[in-house]
Design an enzyme around this catalytic site. Structure first.
Site, short mmCIF file in Angstrom:
data_model
loop_
_atom_site.label_atom_id
_atom_site.label_comp_id
_atom_site.label_asym_id
_atom_site.label_seq_id
_atom_site.Cartn_x
_atom_site.Cartn_y
_atom_site.Cartn_z
N LYS A 98 0.75 -1.10 -0.23
CA LYS A 98 0.13 -0.21 0.11
C LYS A 98 0.86 1.34 -0.11
O LYS A 98 0.49 2.45 -0.47
CB LYS A 98 -0.91 -0.13 1.07
CG LYS A 98 -1.76 -1.43 1.16
CD LYS A 98 -2.54 -1.19 -0.05
CE LYS A 98 -3.13 -2.81 -0.19
NZ LYS A 98 -3.72 -3.01 -1.59
N GLN A 116 -6.98 13.45 -11.64
CA GLN A 116 -7.25 12.19 -11.51
C GLN A 116 -6.93 12.08 -10.16
O GLN A 116 -7.03 11.06 -9.50
CB GLN A 116 -6.24 11.22 -12.32
CG GLN A 116 -6.68 11.17 -13.76
CD GLN A 116 -5.63 10.48 -14.62
OE1 GLN A 116 -4.56 11.01 -14.65
NE2 GLN A 116 -6.21 9.38 -15.25
N HIS A 121 -9.42 9.06 -4.81
CA HIS A 121 -8.13 8.64 -5.00
C HIS A 121 -7.32 8.56 -3.59
O HIS A 121 -6.63 7.65 -3.07
CB HIS A 121 -7.54 9.01 -6.14
CG HIS A 121 -6.21 8.58 -6.45
ND1 HIS A 121 -5.96 7.47 -7.27
CD2 HIS A 121 -4.81 8.95 -6.03
CE1 HIS A 121 -4.74 7.18 -7.23
NE2 HIS A 121 -3.98 8.44 -6.69
N HIS A 124 -8.55 6.66 -0.70
CA HIS A 124 -8.40 5.26 -0.74
C HIS A 124 -6.77 4.99 -0.33
O HIS A 124 -6.56 4.19 0.28
CB HIS A 124 -8.49 4.79 -2.18
CG HIS A 124 -8.33 3.36 -2.47
ND1 HIS A 124 -8.97 2.44 -2.15
CD2 HIS A 124 -7.26 2.98 -3.20
CE1 HIS A 124 -8.51 1.14 -2.61
NE2 HIS A 124 -7.58 1.39 -3.13
N THR A 182 -14.00 -1.17 -13.42
CA THR A 182 -14.64 -0.65 -12.28
C THR A 182 -15.76 -1.56 -11.87
O THR A 182 -16.09 -1.43 -10.58
CB THR A 182 -15.35 0.76 -12.79
OG1 THR A 182 -14.05 1.62 -13.36
CG2 THR A 182 -15.81 1.42 -11.71
#
Length: 279
Positions: A98, A116, A121, A124, A182
């Protein structure tokens, strides 16, 4: 025995540094600079992550999920048996990966793809390392590792997509399955939510609060990814349909114009008057 596991501080410090870089330092540094050309680096990185994700998924499978783990209740094996230690190794690699994956955001910023770097994002990548540290520290195996195995497989597919995409525009024809990726991610969250909350109905010698935390995280990400999917794909589908309808209307208009003896294309009219078109 395991790097950065004895205390939570290294994990928290790296996560805080990540958030600072991707929200403040990185965008400020790139503001007046041209995007970096890092295609070769990205191809290498993404395919390296394909190998790492595949290895982690394989280790989860052979450490338990394909070698005797129960998909209902599976307590943690705290012994020092080779199989139990192999599972702990898999959990550590999953957790450590991670931090490597934080490079995803760094590459977005280096290429000035700021759009983006969304809240989804950053959330997460920023929220999961500490959550997984608690799992690695206190429940390194058993029931809760199923979602990690599934997630590793999803990342295997995801980084395969990114690796092909990074190879250049000529490879875009091989990426028709983008939206299905997705869907796979959302399916993952549905499966994990069901798997996690089943402990509400059965007796199991596994820390239920941790299972519920996994399920809650997955439910949150399911909502976020579903919202992303709705905006990214459902909206674009409506736009394509609208454009198609507009094209048909335009074609019908031209056909009717021809039928009535009048044609207009780019400012050239049938009555002999020409208007120069300015772009």
């Amino acid at each position: 025995r395991y790097f950065m596991v004895s205390t939570p501080w290294p994990c928290l410090a790296l996560t805080a540094l990540y958030v600072l870089i991707v929200t403040k330092v990185g965008p400020a540094f790139m503001k007046n600079r041209e995007p970096f050309n890092i295609r070769g680096l990205m191809v290498f990185y993404n395919f390296a992550m394909v190998l790492l994700s595949g290895y982690i998924c394989w280790e989860f499978a052979l450490s338990g999920w394909l070698t005797g783990y129960s998909y209902g209740c599976q307590p943690v094996d705290y012994s020092h048996s080779p199989k139990a230690l192999r599972m702990v190794d898999a959990v550590w690699w999953f957790w450590f990966s991670k931090f490597i994956e934080m490079l995803d955001t760094i590459f977005f910023i280096a290429r000035k793809k700021f759009s983006q770097v969304t809240f989804l994002h950053v959330f997460h990548h920023g929220a999961l390392p500490f959550s997984y540290w608690t799992g690695l520290k206190y429940v390194p195996g058993g029931f809760g590792t199923m979602h990690a195995m599934i997630n590793s497989f999803i990342h295997f597919v995801m980084y395969m997509y990114y690796g092909i995409a990074a190879m250049g525009p000529e490879y875009q024809k091989y990426l028709w399955w983008k939206k299905y990726m997705t869907v796979m991610q959302m399916t993952q969250f549905v499966v994990v939510v069901i798997h996690s909350f089943q402990l509400m109905f059965i007796e199991c010698d596994y820390p239920k609060p941790y299972a519920y935390a996994i399920g809650t995280y997955s439910a949150i990400f399911l909502v976020m990814f579903a919202n992303f999917y709705r905006h990214a794909y459902a909206k674009s589908r409506r736009q394509r349909q609208a454009a198609k309808s507009q094209g048909k209307s335009h074609a019908n208009g031209i056909a009717n114009g021809k039928k009535n003896g009048y044609v207009a294309t780019n400012g050239v009219h049938a009555n002999g008057t020409t208007h120069k078109h300015h772009d």
